[in-house]
Motif scaffolding. Structure first.
Motif, short mmCIF file in Angstrom:
data_model
loop_
_atom_site.label_atom_id
_atom_site.label_comp_id
_atom_site.label_asym_id
_atom_site.label_seq_id
_atom_site.Cartn_x
_atom_site.Cartn_y
_atom_site.Cartn_z
N VAL A 1 -16.84 -40.11 65.65
CA VAL A 1 -17.48 -40.67 64.47
C VAL A 1 -17.74 -39.55 63.48
O VAL A 1 -18.13 -38.44 63.87
CB VAL A 1 -18.82 -41.35 64.84
N GLU A 2 -17.52 -39.82 62.20
CA GLU A 2 -17.82 -38.87 61.15
C GLU A 2 -19.24 -39.11 60.64
O GLU A 2 -19.53 -40.13 60.02
CB GLU A 2 -16.82 -39.00 60.00
N MET A 3 -20.15 -38.18 60.92
CA MET A 3 -21.55 -38.36 60.57
C MET A 3 -21.77 -38.34 59.07
O MET A 3 -22.68 -39.01 58.56
CB MET A 3 -22.40 -37.28 61.23
N ASP A 4 -20.95 -37.60 58.31
CA ASP A 4 -21.09 -37.60 56.86
C ASP A 4 -20.88 -39.00 56.30
O ASP A 4 -21.56 -39.42 55.35
CB ASP A 4 -20.10 -36.63 56.22
N SER A 5 -19.95 -39.73 56.88
CA SER A 5 -19.69 -41.09 56.42
C SER A 5 -20.84 -42.02 56.79
O SER A 5 -21.18 -42.94 56.03
CB SER A 5 -18.38 -41.62 57.03
N ILE A 6 -21.45 -41.79 57.95
CA ILE A 6 -22.63 -42.58 58.32
C ILE A 6 -23.71 -42.38 57.27
O ILE A 6 -24.35 -43.34 56.81
CB ILE A 6 -23.16 -42.15 59.70
N GLN A 7 -23.91 -41.15 56.86
CA GLN A 7 -24.97 -40.83 55.92
C GLN A 7 -24.72 -41.45 54.54
O GLN A 7 -25.66 -41.88 53.87
CB GLN A 7 -25.10 -39.31 55.77
N THR A 8 -23.48 -41.50 54.12
CA THR A 8 -23.18 -41.99 52.78
C THR A 8 -22.92 -43.49 52.72
O THR A 8 -22.99 -44.09 51.64
CB THR A 8 -21.95 -41.26 52.20
N GLN A 9 -22.62 -44.13 53.88
CA GLN A 9 -22.25 -45.54 53.84
C GLN A 9 -23.19 -46.46 54.63
O GLN A 9 -23.16 -47.67 54.42
CB GLN A 9 -20.82 -45.70 54.38
N TYR A 10 -23.99 -45.91 55.51
CA TYR A 10 -24.95 -46.73 56.25
C TYR A 10 -26.07 -47.11 55.28
O TYR A 10 -26.71 -46.26 54.66
CB TYR A 10 -25.48 -45.94 57.44
N LYS A 11 -26.34 -48.38 55.14
CA LYS A 11 -27.28 -48.87 54.14
C LYS A 11 -28.67 -48.26 54.30
O LYS A 11 -29.35 -47.98 53.31
CB LYS A 11 -27.37 -50.40 54.20
N PHE A 12 -29.10 -48.09 55.54
CA PHE A 12 -30.42 -47.50 55.77
C PHE A 12 -30.50 -46.10 55.16
O PHE A 12 -31.48 -45.74 54.49
CB PHE A 12 -30.71 -47.44 57.26
N CYS A 13 -29.46 -45.28 55.38
CA CYS A 13 -29.44 -43.93 54.82
C CYS A 13 -29.40 -43.97 53.30
O CYS A 13 -30.10 -43.20 52.62
CB CYS A 13 -28.23 -43.16 55.34
N LYS A 14 -28.58 -44.87 52.75
CA LYS A 14 -28.44 -44.98 51.30
C LYS A 14 -29.74 -45.41 50.63
O LYS A 14 -30.04 -45.01 49.51
CB LYS A 14 -27.32 -45.96 50.96
N GLU A 15 -30.53 -46.21 51.33
CA GLU A 15 -31.79 -46.69 50.76
C GLU A 15 -32.94 -45.69 51.00
O GLU A 15 -33.82 -45.55 50.15
CB GLU A 15 -32.17 -48.04 51.37
N TYR A 16 -32.91 -45.00 52.13
CA TYR A 16 -34.05 -44.17 52.49
C TYR A 16 -33.99 -42.77 51.91
O TYR A 16 -35.02 -42.19 51.57
CB TYR A 16 -34.18 -44.08 54.02
N GLU A 17 -32.79 -42.21 51.78
CA GLU A 17 -32.68 -40.85 51.27
C GLU A 17 -33.24 -40.69 49.85
O GLU A 17 -33.90 -39.70 49.56
CB GLU A 17 -31.24 -40.36 51.36
N PRO A 18 -32.98 -41.65 48.93
CA PRO A 18 -33.61 -41.52 47.60
C PRO A 18 -35.13 -41.52 47.67
O PRO A 18 -35.79 -40.88 46.84
CB PRO A 18 -33.08 -42.75 46.85
N ILE A 19 -35.70 -42.23 48.64
CA ILE A 19 -37.15 -42.24 48.80
C ILE A 19 -37.64 -40.85 49.20
O ILE A 19 -38.64 -40.33 48.66
CB ILE A 19 -37.57 -43.27 49.86
#
Length: 204
Positions: free
Chosen positions: A42-60
């Motif tokens: 699994v590519e973890m960078d892709s998880i970070q950029t495409q997983y909705k939880f990461c996309k919503e939480y990182e800006p917070i």
């Protein structure tokens, strides 16, 4: 948030999901290794950029980090301005010795308070970032445990530690799709239980 934010969970979630998935040993080659060892990555960078939880939480997290910096910068500038004025007034003999000692003590207290605030904000941000990493880790572990019941991989690893990886064994898209399908959103909360109505006291 920098991409290195998920470095703490690289490989942990993927490998933990397979701890109870031992490779089949009934068919062995002459060297004693299993005849078939299924591995995916699994590519973890892709998880970070495409997983909705990461996309919503990182800006917070980014907003909270910036707010903390702004707060500290404002207080630091205010303290520097006060210290410069104190030095000018001191040179112009506007204070008695007792007054100067009192103002200097006040400035020192402000500086100590500022240092304590900086440490507290850093600690709070670090704690929240760790909670975020734990949440991503838990999501991955839970999903991969269910996912691997049918896939039967002996190991699911991250691409970050591999020198070479055949794209045919990349399951990143499947993992992201599964995580996003299960994700309910940051604002989803269990319904609160209705409060019990208190019975009026019986009149004696």
């Amino acid at each position: 948030m920098k991409k290195t934010l998920l470095a703490a969970i690289v490989a942990v979630a993927a490998l933990s999901a397979c701890n109870n998935q031992a490779p089949k040993m009934d068919e062995k080659t002459q060297g004693g290794a299993p005849a078939e060892l299924k591995i995916a990555y699994v590519e973890m960078d892709s998880i970070q950029t495409q997983y909705k939880f990461c996309k919503e939480y990182e800006p917070i997290l980014e907003k909270k980090t910036q707010n903390s910096r702004n707060t500290l910068n404002q207080k630091q500038q205010s303290l520097q301005t006060a210290a410069m004025k104190f030095q000018q007034d001191l040179q112009n003999n506007k204070y008695t010795q007792q007054q100067a000692e009192q103002v200097n003590a006040g400035l020192q207290k402000q500086n100590n308070d500022l240092q304590a605030l900086a440490q507290r904000l850093d600690s709070e941000l670090a704690q929240e970032q760790q909670q975020y990493l734990n949440a991503v880790n838990d999501s991955l572990q839970h999903f991969l445990e269910q996912y691997n019941k049918n896939k039967k991989y002996a190991f699911i690893v991250t691409k970050a530690g591999l020198l070479y990886a055949d794209k045919a064994y990349d399951i990143t898209d499947e993992v992201i799709a599964g995580l996003n399908k299960a994700y309910k959103g940051l604002n989803t909360k269990p319904a609160a239980k209705p409060a019990k109505e208190e019975k009026p006291a019986e009149k004696k």
